[in-house]
Design an enzyme around this catalytic site. Structure first.
Site, PDB file in Angstrom:
ATOM      1  N   GLY A   1      -6.314  46.863 -22.439  1.00 53.08           N
ATOM      2  CA  GLY A   1      -5.203  46.180 -21.772  1.00 53.08           C
ATOM      3  C   GLY A   1      -3.944  47.011 -21.830  1.00 53.08           C
ATOM      4  N   ASN A   2      -2.823  46.382 -21.621  1.00 58.29           N
ATOM      5  CA  ASN A   2      -1.542  47.075 -21.770  1.00 58.29           C
ATOM      6  C   ASN A   2      -0.469  46.069 -22.184  1.00 58.29           C
ATOM      7  OD1 ASN A   2      -0.157  46.030 -19.312  1.00 58.29           O
ATOM      8  ND2 ASN A   2      -1.889  47.049 -18.317  1.00 58.29           N
TER       9      ASN A   2
END
Ligand code: C5P
Length: 425
Positions: A225-226
């Site tokens: 993810g981020n």
């Protein structure tokens, strides 16, 4: 029209609704106490708020409480000496009539056009849009007459309903549908009415926003993810809705609550986001690509849980490119529409943003530098530079993400409203 809630960010106007007149009708239900906060919030946004209580509402909350937060007299009597035409003047001068809480009795009287007290008389005398926030016991809300009355009101032009919510009701009545909508939602519903008044280019327009991060599964329990919180995309969606647009927000798993009124399409992966965008892109008058999309995904995600006992100390992964959602979507947009991209960079902001503007075919691009304090991922504020195909780079000071959204929407509105071929920028 700018904001919709009194919480102000840097450089947001202090009282964006100043000059607006709101009649706030308060009926006799236990939720009447919450209307004091609503009156305060509307006042803090700059509106002149005239509170009209029904006789029954006085049993729950005193007119003085409203006077204390609005700085204006709160009204009850239809036949007060010196107030003979009060219902007409209040109704005529209002930009919006908001009734919260609206009880089953008020809804029944309003639906049949009764003018039996000051509040219902104002509603009948006014041509302003009406926002109704029902609140009552769940049994009363479920009653066929109440449902029919509400349905009749909702079909009237200019009538908008917000809520009721489902949740805790009055003491001893348990939980169910009938609870007054969240005050922030009622404020936003009023904000949309006020924001649509000038019929700016976004009123009635279809706006698509992508927001939040994407998640690419690594195995059954892990993902790539981020740090995107979704705040920028959500602020854009909310600000566009407040200007009267029909907004679809395609979002990855975000850390913030979905904006009221907006159609939310929740996705996880970049490919799901691409499909959701492709499903609506041809209808969009404006598309804003604010999502932080993973450029790559693991070539093969394990179905089970990857265990150290099975793979040892090294987990080797190969990645595959994800679709470029914006680059695929922009060519599918109809003539005269406006596309906006984002560029998060670590150096050479303007040059890199210009490259992306051209490569992806955006009309406008909003750039910001990662690693700046109080800007970018997770922050409530941002410092951006906006440029376009025919708009020179304009560096904005640090401001709330909502204020940034308003700047972007101003540029979109100018382009949508410009004559064919005009830049509006
Ligand atoms: O990641 P990049 O800097 O290229 O992103 C620029 C713009 O393209 C952003 O508006 C982003 O939302 C969009 N984008 C996209 N799909 C991707 C990568 C980026 O829509 N796979």
């Amino acid at each position: 029209m700018s904001s919709g809630r009194p919480a102000q960010g840097a450089r947001e106007p202090c009282a964006p609704w100043s000059g607006s007149r709101i009649v706030l009708g308060v009926c006799g239900g236990i939720a009447a106490y919450k209307a004091v906060q609503l009156a305060r919030d509307l006042t803090l946004l700059g509106a002149a708020v005239d509170v009209v209580l029904t006789e029954a509402a006085r049993n729950f909350v005193a007119p003085l409480s409203f006077e204390g937060v609005t700085g204006r007299g709160a009204l009850v009597d239809l036949f007060a000496v010196g107030g003979a035409a009060l219902h007409v003047t209040l109704g005529r001068e209002a930009d919006c009539v908001c009734v919260a809480p609206a009880t089953a009795d008020f809804i029944a009287r309003a639906a049949s056009g009764r003018a039996s007290d000051l509040l219902t008389t104002v509603v009948v005398a006014s041509r302003a849009p009406v926002v109704i926030a029902p609140a009552m016991n769940d049994g009363m809300y479920a009653h066929p007459r109440t449902r029919a009355n509400l349905a009749a009101l909702e079909t009237r032009p200019g009538y908008h309903r917000v809520g009721p919510a489902t949740g805790l009701l009055a003491a001893g009545e348990g939980s169910g549908p009938g609870r007054l909508a969240d005050i922030g939602e009622i404020v936003d519903a009023v904000g949309r009415v006020l924001g649509s008044r000038g019929r700016g280019a976004l009123a009635g327009a279809k706006v698509l926003v992508t927001g939040g991060p994407t998640r690419e599964p690594l195995d059954a329990v892990r993902y790539l993810g981020n740090r995107s919180s979704g705040k920028t995309g959500f602020a854009l969606a909310r600000a566009a809705w407040l200007r009267g647009a029909d907004v679809t927000l395609v979002t990855g798993p975000a850390a913030v609550a979905a904006p009221y009124g907006v159609e939310v399409v929740a996705v996880e992966t970049a490919r799901q986001m691409r499909d959701a965008v492709q499903a609506v892109i041809d209808e969009a008058d404006a598309a804003i690509f604010a999502a932080a999309v993973a450029d790559y995904r693991p070539g093969s995600a394990s179905r089970g849980k990857v265990r150290r006992s099975e793979i040892g100390n090294r987990w080797e992964l190969a990645f595959e490119a994800n679709p470029d959602i914006a680059a695929e979507a922009v060519p599918c947009m109809k003539a005269g529409s406006v596309s906006v991209g984002f560029a998060l960079e670590i150096s050479d902001l303007v040059a890199r943003a210009e490259e992306k503007l051209t490569a992806k075919g955006f009309d406008l691009i909003v750039g910001n530098l990662a690693c700046e304090a109080d800007a970018g991922f997770e922050a409530d504020t941002n410092r951006v530079t906006i440029l376009g195909r025919d708009v020179r780079a304009r560096e904005l000071p640090r401001m709330s993400k909502f204020a940034v959204a308003c700047e972007i929407l101003d540029l979109i509105e100018a382009r949508l409203g410009a004559p064919e071929g005009g830049s509006g920028g």
